[in-house]
Design a protein around this motif. Sequence first.
Motif, PDB file in Angstrom:
ATOM      1  N   LEU A 303       0.820  -1.211   0.000  1.00 54.93           N
ATOM      2  CA  LEU A 303       0.000   0.000   0.000  1.00 54.93           C
ATOM      3  C   LEU A 303       0.856   1.264   0.000  1.00 54.93           C
ATOM      4  CD1 LEU A 303      -2.815  -1.161   2.429  1.00 54.93           C
ATOM      5  CD2 LEU A 303      -3.084  -0.615   0.000  1.00 54.93           C
ATOM      6  N   ASN A 304       2.014   1.222   0.619  1.00 54.53           N
ATOM      7  CA  ASN A 304       2.918   2.385   0.578  1.00 54.53           C
ATOM      8  C   ASN A 304       3.232   2.763  -0.863  1.00 54.53           C
ATOM      9  OD1 ASN A 304       3.074   2.619   3.344  1.00 54.53           O
ATOM     10  ND2 ASN A 304       4.998   1.476   3.529  1.00 54.53           N
ATOM     11  N   GLU A 305       3.555   1.767  -1.671  1.00 53.71           N
ATOM     12  CA  GLU A 305       3.910   2.042  -3.068  1.00 53.71           C
ATOM     13  C   GLU A 305       2.671   2.414  -3.883  1.00 53.71           C
ATOM     14  OE1 GLU A 305       6.761  -0.484  -4.986  1.00 53.71           O
ATOM     15  OE2 GLU A 305       7.590  -1.198  -3.075  1.00 53.71           O
ATOM     16  N   TYR A 359      -4.328   1.746   8.873  1.00 50.82           N
ATOM     17  CA  TYR A 359      -3.052   2.065   8.231  1.00 50.82           C
ATOM     18  C   TYR A 359      -3.257   3.048   7.073  1.00 50.82           C
ATOM     19  CZ  TYR A 359       1.572   1.680   6.256  1.00 50.82           C
ATOM     20  OH  TYR A 359       2.833   1.991   5.792  1.00 50.82           O
ATOM     21  N   VAL A 360      -4.274   2.783   6.250  1.00 47.76           N
ATOM     22  CA  VAL A 360      -4.543   3.675   5.111  1.00 47.76           C
ATOM     23  C   VAL A 360      -4.906   5.076   5.611  1.00 47.76           C
ATOM     24  CG1 VAL A 360      -6.101   4.098   3.161  1.00 47.76           C
ATOM     25  CG2 VAL A 360      -5.180   1.797   3.549  1.00 47.76           C
ATOM     26  N   ASN A 361      -5.712   5.148   6.667  1.00 48.78           N
ATOM     27  CA  ASN A 361      -6.066   6.445   7.258  1.00 48.78           C
ATOM     28  C   ASN A 361      -4.834   7.188   7.748  1.00 48.78           C
ATOM     29  OD1 ASN A 361      -9.257   5.453   8.810  1.00 48.78           O
ATOM     30  ND2 ASN A 361      -8.723   5.902   6.684  1.00 48.78           N
ATOM     31  N   SER A 362      -3.849   6.453   8.272  1.00 52.76           N
ATOM     32  CA  SER A 362      -2.619   7.089   8.779  1.00 52.76           C
ATOM     33  C   SER A 362      -1.831   7.747   7.659  1.00 52.76           C
ATOM     34  CB  SER A 362      -1.748   6.063   9.506  1.00 52.76           C
ATOM     35  OG  SER A 362      -1.086   5.195   8.585  1.00 52.76           O
ATOM     36  N   LYS A 363      -2.113   7.332   6.421  1.00 47.03           N
ATOM     37  CA  LYS A 363      -1.454   7.917   5.250  1.00 47.03           C
ATOM     38  C   LYS A 363      -2.303   9.018   4.619  1.00 47.03           C
ATOM     39  CE  LYS A 363       2.051   5.125   5.469  1.00 47.03           C
ATOM     40  NZ  LYS A 363       3.422   5.629   5.742  1.00 47.03           N
ATOM     41  N   GLU A 375     -19.336  -7.424   6.667  1.00 43.75           N
ATOM     42  CA  GLU A 375     -19.359  -8.625   7.496  1.00 43.75           C
ATOM     43  C   GLU A 375     -18.656  -8.371   8.829  1.00 43.75           C
ATOM     44  OE1 GLU A 375     -17.607 -11.847   5.364  1.00 43.75           O
ATOM     45  OE2 GLU A 375     -19.127 -11.861   3.788  1.00 43.75           O
ATOM     46  N   GLY A 376     -19.318  -8.683   9.911  1.00 42.07           N
ATOM     47  CA  GLY A 376     -18.701  -8.556  11.224  1.00 42.07           C
ATOM     48  C   GLY A 376     -18.610  -7.134  11.733  1.00 42.07           C
ATOM     49  N   GLY A 377     -19.135  -6.181  10.971  1.00 41.48           N
ATOM     50  CA  GLY A 377     -19.073  -4.779  11.397  1.00 41.48           C
ATOM     51  C   GLY A 377     -18.192  -3.957  10.471  1.00 41.48           C
ATOM     52  N   LEU A 378     -18.684  -2.797  10.081  1.00 37.88           N
ATOM     53  CA  LEU A 378     -17.980  -1.956   9.115  1.00 37.88           C
ATOM     54  C   LEU A 378     -16.892  -1.139   9.798  1.00 37.88           C
ATOM     55  CD1 LEU A 378     -17.869  -1.049   6.171  1.00 37.88           C
ATOM     56  CD2 LEU A 378     -19.618   0.650   6.678  1.00 37.88           C
ATOM     57  N   ALA A 379     -15.735  -1.043   9.124  1.00 37.13           N
ATOM     58  CA  ALA A 379     -14.637  -0.224   9.633  1.00 37.13           C
ATOM     59  C   ALA A 379     -15.113   1.221   9.783  1.00 37.13           C
ATOM     60  CB  ALA A 379     -13.442  -0.310   8.683  1.00 37.13           C
ATOM     61  N   PRO A 380     -14.549   1.955  10.764  1.00 37.27           N
ATOM     62  CA  PRO A 380     -15.100   3.270  11.156  1.00 37.27           C
ATOM     63  C   PRO A 380     -15.269   4.280  10.030  1.00 37.27           C
ATOM     64  CG  PRO A 380     -13.495   2.533  12.766  1.00 37.27           C
ATOM     65  CD  PRO A 380     -13.425   1.548  11.629  1.00 37.27           C
ATOM     66  N   ASN A 381     -14.297   4.377   9.107  1.00 42.68           N
ATOM     67  CA  ASN A 381     -14.338   5.427   8.088  1.00 42.68           C
ATOM     68  C   ASN A 381     -14.504   4.880   6.674  1.00 42.68           C
ATOM     69  OD1 ASN A 381     -13.751   7.528  10.068  1.00 42.68           O
ATOM     70  ND2 ASN A 381     -11.707   6.618  10.156  1.00 42.68           N
TER      71      ASN A 381
END
Length: 751
Positions: A303-305, A359-363, A375-381
Amino acid sequence: MIRAFLLVFVLLSNLFFSQNKLNLIPYPQKVNINDGFFTIPEVIVLNDKLPKNETDYFKNKVNSGLKFQNTNKSDAHLVYFQLPKSSNSAQNNEFYSLEITPKQISIKSYTPQGYFLALQTLIQIIDQYKGTKKIPTMKIEDQPKFAWRGMHLDVCRHFFTVDEVKQYIDYLAMYKLNTFHWHLTDDQGWRIEIKKYPKLTQIGSKRKESMIGAYVDNTFDGKPYGPYFYTQDQIKDVVKYAQDRHITVVPEIEMPGHALAALAAYPELACTKGPFETATKWGVFDDVFCPKEETFKFLENVLNEVIALFPSQYIHIGGDECPKTRWKECAHCQELIKKNNLKDEHGLQSYFIQKIEKYVNSKGRKIIGWDEILEGGLAPNAAVMSWTGIKGGVEAAKSGHFAVMTPGSYCYFDHYQGDPATEPNAFGGFTPLDKVYSYNPIPEELNAEQAKYILGVQANLWTEYILDFKQVQYMIFPRLMALSEVGWGTSDPKNYKEFEGRVINQFKVLDKMGVNYAKSIYNVMGKVVPGNNGVAYELSTSQNPNGIRYTLDGTDPTANSQAYQNPIPVSKSMIIKSAYFENGQLKSAISSQQFTTSKTTGKNITLEQQPSENYSFGGAFTLIDGIIGNQKQLGKTWLGFQGKDVVATIDLGQKTQFSEIDFNTLENKGSWIHLAKSAQVFVSDDNKSFKMIKEIGKEEIQKAKGKIQLNVGNQNSKYIKIKIENAGIIPAGNPGADSKAWLFVDEIGAK
């Protein structure tokens, strides 16, 4: 005298239409056509303050032998005014106004992006009127309804060159789409260079062979495919090319499923030791990324690249069709579930997605994924791309998450768009131009506040059965035009025929570009409707319906065959062939439809549970319309039910004698489609008290290969109820294990 008057009336009506309705796609929000004309000069004088990048694009695209000259004077033919931004105003970056007077064409917008969209409109206007060189004076005020108007391209199943991808982006720009979703990794190929992990392209960008033909044939070409991938310099080139056209490129890196190409290169990222190979079949596979630290470090480095190459706000992380088989058998995964108090493997998927999102949000970026990331609950953002229907988008919007609507039933352009018998081999489904045009991206279940979370609409082009770029063109055109107008917010299904006329005018532009577009709308389309004694076959065409000819004896129609006037009664088994003729010449493909009638054909039918939105086609009526589905083509003759049984009750109208019940189911385990588990037949005279007269199990259904013919003895009843049991949860060892199986059913007959 009356005929002469009518002729004059028609000519005046056509002139009125040409002056008051522009051949534009997407049609603008507001158009006022005035008296007078702007005469297109031999040399168009451009104000030298016009934004250069966009103006150069305009000059290259206006293909009418025009010449251009710059000036700093105010009397230029084309001028641009950038509107001032206001701190208390929420102007849309894509707003523009376009005013044409007898002396000048002026464009106003808040941004160069708005100016670019105005130029796309102007290009189409010039093309419409360049023959007469007189453009009606007018004023257009316009902006899109939806912020996300996208097209997707899968380059994993089949690869397309940089030049072909650029052509694809040009098509999006022509019709004011603004997002290119680039599907770069999957089981069948890894297509993006990652410098830290060279084996991804050394190993994952090639496969030993490819599946060909219908999936059920299980046939392969025996030819090595690849290595095919894009270097990082090529990626940068494509991203810049899209930026110049105000199109955002959203990359997709699949996880945690659809990972076989990556695992073939780095098997240590799996739950088992492998070895693995890049997939040669289509479908879904059990081997997925294992949620261990080594895997997350790998994905973070990838993901960095990716983030360095793509400036898009969103990074697509896939998230779809991730079987949980390996996770259930993996000691590390089970320990992770216990350690983090997760409910089950679906909770582990949510854990995986949330870790990646953090991690993606941190970028400084956001993630978007297919609706299985719920599934299992949506990530916050996270934002959701709703493909299995509208449910995912509704759930996301109601919980305050953004969603892009891309349901398969309206927005999958790998589906057939015409009669499968006259179309190239496709994935399945049936999504003709009028269906795309009828789509409303805002679900009825949402209130006004929730609807604000619908970012927009996108169509997807998966390429299992698309071997080259000519076929890409064929599958997206003209459906991309319908998507364009849906996304712009000016589509009106009630005026579909008027839109169809504009599409046909756009074909002239595509012809000059050498685009291999589908001509399905010229073909005669058939629709089964209820009849007086069975069903009837209704024929239509985008052309003059008086040109339709048909036969009932299986022979090909000619210009002298029966002229179509009213729906054709179908009260017995027959083959109806039809085609469109103009001045005695065949102008369409010959369409053929075989009917196999029975005592249930055209009767009243009800279903206790409705089919999946993506495979509902004609609804319950499809099961008694006299058409038996093709086992190799998942087209409009099949109804699909995920995790649901089929319970159908047929009202024969009166007590009727019969001794046989027939129906068909499909098996395509790679696509999670399984034969029925069992079936029961019941009869009744009052639709209340039913008696079971026949039952069969899994072994008998498998032996019959899904083509079921049940001898039920001599019966004399008014109602028939048939229950066809879904296979349920897919067992281990099958693609999609632990997921709900699909059950596909077609014609239910009685003899």
